[in-house]
Design an enzyme around this catalytic site. Sequence first.
Site, short mmCIF file in Angstrom:
data_model
loop_
_atom_site.label_atom_id
_atom_site.label_comp_id
_atom_site.label_asym_id
_atom_site.label_seq_id
_atom_site.Cartn_x
_atom_site.Cartn_y
_atom_site.Cartn_z
N ASP A 1 71.47 46.99 70.74
CA ASP A 1 72.31 46.98 69.71
C ASP A 1 72.27 45.61 68.92
O ASP A 1 72.89 45.59 67.82
CB ASP A 1 73.80 46.85 70.23
CG ASP A 1 73.99 48.39 70.92
OD1 ASP A 1 73.45 49.40 70.57
OD2 ASP A 1 74.93 48.45 71.72
N ARG B 1 68.80 52.79 62.51
CA ARG B 1 68.92 51.42 62.32
C ARG B 1 67.45 50.90 61.75
O ARG B 1 67.53 50.00 61.04
CB ARG B 1 69.29 50.78 63.53
CG ARG B 1 70.93 51.05 63.74
CD ARG B 1 71.35 50.25 65.04
NE ARG B 1 72.95 50.38 64.96
CZ ARG B 1 73.76 50.14 66.07
NH1 ARG B 1 73.17 49.68 67.22
NH2 ARG B 1 74.95 50.40 65.91
N ARG C 1 84.66 52.12 79.90
CA ARG C 1 84.42 52.59 81.30
C ARG C 1 85.74 52.37 82.09
O ARG C 1 86.23 52.86 83.01
CB ARG C 1 83.14 51.70 82.06
CG ARG C 1 81.85 52.39 81.51
CD ARG C 1 80.85 51.31 81.37
NE ARG C 1 79.37 51.86 81.38
CZ ARG C 1 79.01 52.10 80.08
NH1 ARG C 1 79.63 51.80 79.10
NH2 ARG C 1 77.61 52.56 79.85
N LYS D 1 82.81 46.19 74.48
CA LYS D 1 82.89 47.64 74.26
C LYS D 1 82.51 48.54 75.45
O LYS D 1 83.38 49.54 75.82
CB LYS D 1 82.26 47.94 72.88
CG LYS D 1 82.52 49.25 72.52
CD LYS D 1 82.21 49.69 70.93
CE LYS D 1 80.85 49.38 70.33
NZ LYS D 1 79.91 50.61 70.64
N SER E 1 68.64 54.96 78.48
CA SER E 1 69.86 55.23 77.87
C SER E 1 71.14 55.06 78.93
O SER E 1 71.14 55.80 79.85
CB SER E 1 70.03 56.54 77.27
OG SER E 1 71.44 57.05 76.86
N ARG F 1 77.27 47.66 63.11
CA ARG F 1 76.30 46.69 63.03
C ARG F 1 75.52 46.56 61.97
O ARG F 1 75.06 45.33 61.65
CB ARG F 1 75.47 46.84 64.36
CG ARG F 1 76.44 46.93 65.55
CD ARG F 1 75.53 46.71 67.21
NE ARG F 1 76.37 47.51 68.09
CZ ARG F 1 77.67 46.77 68.47
NH1 ARG F 1 77.80 45.44 68.21
NH2 ARG F 1 78.08 47.25 69.62
N GLN G 1 74.06 55.78 78.20
CA GLN G 1 75.12 56.56 78.35
C GLN G 1 74.59 57.72 78.93
O GLN G 1 75.69 58.45 79.60
CB GLN G 1 75.14 56.83 76.78
CG GLN G 1 75.61 55.66 75.86
CD GLN G 1 75.80 56.07 74.40
OE1 GLN G 1 75.26 56.89 73.87
NE2 GLN G 1 76.13 55.04 73.66
C1 S3P Z 1 76.04 51.84 75.55
C2 S3P Z 1 74.60 52.13 75.40
C3 S3P Z 1 73.85 52.03 74.66
C4 S3P Z 1 74.22 51.08 73.40
C5 S3P Z 1 75.66 51.60 72.93
C6 S3P Z 1 76.62 51.38 74.08
C7 S3P Z 1 76.90 52.04 76.70
O1 S3P Z 1 73.68 53.39 74.02
O2 S3P Z 1 73.42 51.33 72.32
O3 S3P Z 1 76.14 50.91 72.03
O4 S3P Z 1 78.03 51.70 76.70
O5 S3P Z 1 76.59 52.62 77.81
P1 S3P Z 1 72.31 54.29 74.59
O6 S3P Z 1 72.79 54.75 76.05
O7 S3P Z 1 71.96 55.47 73.82
O8 S3P Z 1 71.07 53.33 74.89
#
Ligand code: S3P
Length: 450
Positions: A327, A358, A33, A28, A174, A403, A176
Site C-alpha cells: 500500500d 495505482r 479483523r 485499518k 494477498s 492513497r 485478503q
Molecule cells: C489488506 C491486504 C492488502 C492491502 C489492503 C489491506 C488486508 O490487500 O492492499 O489495503 O487488510 O488484508 P491484498 O490482500 O489484495 O494484497
Amino acid sequence: MSGHGTPIPMTAGHAGPLTGVAEVPGDKSISHRALILGAMAVGETRITGLLEGEDVLDTAKAMRAFGAEVTRDEDGTWHVHGVGVGGFAEPDQVIDCGNSGTGVRLIMGAMASSPITATFTGDASLTKRPMARVTDPLALFGTRAYGRSGGRLPMTIQGAADPVPVNYTVPVPSAQVKSAVLLAGLNAPGQTVVTEREATRDHTERMLAGFGAEITTEETNEGRVITLTGRPELTPQVIAVPRDPSSAAFPVCAALIVPGSDLLVPGIGLNPTRAGLFTTLREMGADLTYENEREEGGEPVADLRARYSPDMKGITVPAHRAASMIDEYPILCAVAANATGATMMEGVRELRVKESDRIAAMADGLRACGVPVEDGEDWMEVQGLGAGGVPGGAICATHLDHRIAMSFLVLGMAAQQPVSVDDGSPIATSFPIFEPLMAALGATIARTGA
Ligand code: S3P
C-alpha cells in the site's frame, strides 16, 4: 460510503518545516479483523484505538447486519457482542462495503461456511475490483457466488450448509484471500490449510491465535503453510489497535522531503509483514529512526522519528519486498521523485487491482507534475529530480483512491508549484484526520472549489 458525494478538490502548496508529533489513527487491517473476529466470538470483545474511517465503519455496520451487537462509547471504546462461529444471521438488506476490498473479502469469507445468503456491493471503485480470487477458494468449501461478469460486485454469496475443510495455495500474494479462506475455515469441521508462496500481512493468524483458535504457521520450501482447526469457540478479547504504518507513511515521507522537518510519529505497528517501506526509505538514505521499540497487543511497535533528508538516492526495490509495502508504493513515488537517480519498483503487478490502478494513477500524475516515469505490467521506475526538484503545478486524478490523493498532496508540499487533486474525499476511508493532522504539523492543504 465514499464516492457518492460531491468530489472535494484539494491543493497542497509548499509547506514550512513539518514539526511536532503526528498521532495517526488505528491500523485499518487490524481494525477490520477485530470487528469481524469479535462478531464470531461468544461474548463481549472490547476494542480501543479502532480506526474510525469509512471502510471500518462499513464493516461495523455489516457485523450488525449479521447479528452482532456493535456499540461505541463516548470515549471511543468499541464493544462487539459476538454470535459465535457459525452464528451469523442472514442480513435483511444488501451489505454495502463502500470502498473497502478488505471489508468485503473478509466478510464474504466469514459468512461463507454458514447456511445463509447475503448480497454485497460497494462504490464505483470496489465494483470494478476482482472478487473471483476470493469466491474461487470459497467454492471449495461448498459456497456459491453469483456476481456480475468478471466476478465483480454486486454479488450474492450463498454460504455452504455442509462446509468441508479446504487445502488451498493462494495464487496471488494477498492477505485478503488468505484471510477469507481462514475465516471460512473457522466453521468447517477438521483442518483448513492455506499455503502462501510469499509472506503477506499476518494479522489474521495472530488475532485468531489471540481469540483462542488452534492455528499454526510453518515455513516450508513451498512457502508459509497455515493450518487452522475448525469449529473453535472463540474467546472474546480486549484489543488495543496499534497505529497504522500505512497512514504513518504520509507524515513520515512528507517530513523526509520538506526542508527543515523533524517529526515524531509514535506507536506505529512494525509487524515485519508491513514494514517494507521503512526499510526501503532507510536504504535510500532517509534519516528515519525507531525509538522505544516494544510489543503491544501481540504486534511489534515503535515511535518513528523522521527528519528532512535532502541526500536520498534512488534504489531498486526488490520484488520480494512488495507484499510488505504494497500500500506504500504511491507515497514512495513522491519520495523517489525527490531523490537523486532512478527508483525501480519490481514485482508490483498487484498495484493494478487496488482501489485504483495505482501504477497508472501515479505515473499519470507524476508526469503531469514534471517527473519522468516509465512503467510496465508489473514494474515502474521514477526518475528522481533531487531534493525540491519536482516542478508540480498539476491537477492529479485520484480515481476514488485515498492513497493516491494523499500521495499527491504530500508531493505538493515539497514541489516548486502547488499540486492539486481532483477529489480528496476518499481520504476519509482510511485517514479521516489527515487534513487537520498535517496542518497542525505545518502543512498547507486547502479545499479548492471545482
Ligand atoms: C489488506 C491486504 C492488502 C492491502 C489492503 C489491506 C488486508 O490487500 O492492499 O489495503 O487488510 O488484508 P491484498 O490482500 O489484495 O494484497
